[in-house]
Design an enzyme around this catalytic site. Sequence first.
Site, PDB file in Angstrom:
ATOM      1  N   HIS A 284       0.848  -1.210   0.000  1.00 43.46           N
ATOM      2  CA  HIS A 284       0.000   0.000   0.000  1.00 43.46           C
ATOM      3  C   HIS A 284       0.875   1.249   0.000  1.00 43.46           C
ATOM      4  CE1 HIS A 284      -3.214   2.793   1.399  1.00 43.46           C
ATOM      5  NE2 HIS A 284      -4.001   1.917   0.839  1.00 43.46           N
ATOM      6  N   PHE A 285       1.425   1.660  -0.949  1.00 44.80           N
ATOM      7  CA  PHE A 285       1.567   1.153  -2.302  1.00 44.80           C
ATOM      8  C   PHE A 285       3.060   0.993  -2.552  1.00 44.80           C
ATOM      9  CE2 PHE A 285      -2.313   3.700  -2.159  1.00 44.80           C
ATOM     10  CZ  PHE A 285      -3.254   2.790  -2.620  1.00 44.80           C
TER      11      PHE A 285
END
Length: 157
Positions: free
Chosen positions: A60-61
């Site tokens: 993420h991410f």
Amino acid sequence: MEATADSNNTVPDLDVMRIMQMIPHRYPMLMIEKVVDITLGESATGIKNVSINEPFFAGHFPTRPVMPGVLIIEAMAQTAAVLVVSTLGANAEGKLVYFMTIDEARFRKPVMPGDTLHIHVTKQRHRGNVWKFQGEAKVNGVLVAEAIYSAMILDEK
């Protein structure tokens, strides 16, 4: 060591070891390392140092790590749980706290590795074992997230 309130209804700052005595959360779900500015039955501020080593950043991410908003809300809830336990005393330690509602959640700016979250929670209401709070998370004094939420405290030992 039990924290004791002074005449202003405040208690000393709490470190991560004391927090883990008060609430059942553990790595990787313990979202706060310190609680400061505690006024019993009223408000407190949780501190979260956001590190690139957080397990959620792997996905993420991968190209732009951002702390998930739901985990910021979880940090608000944990800060509120520490406030509740501090207010109620040793008999409340280790009890589980379940979200009942999350309202008016707003995410204003991304939280990234290297940021320090200051999570200020204020009690709005308390009836029985249900507590309602307003929370704000800030980085360098800038509002990054806010929500109103309620939770129920249960003894499931």
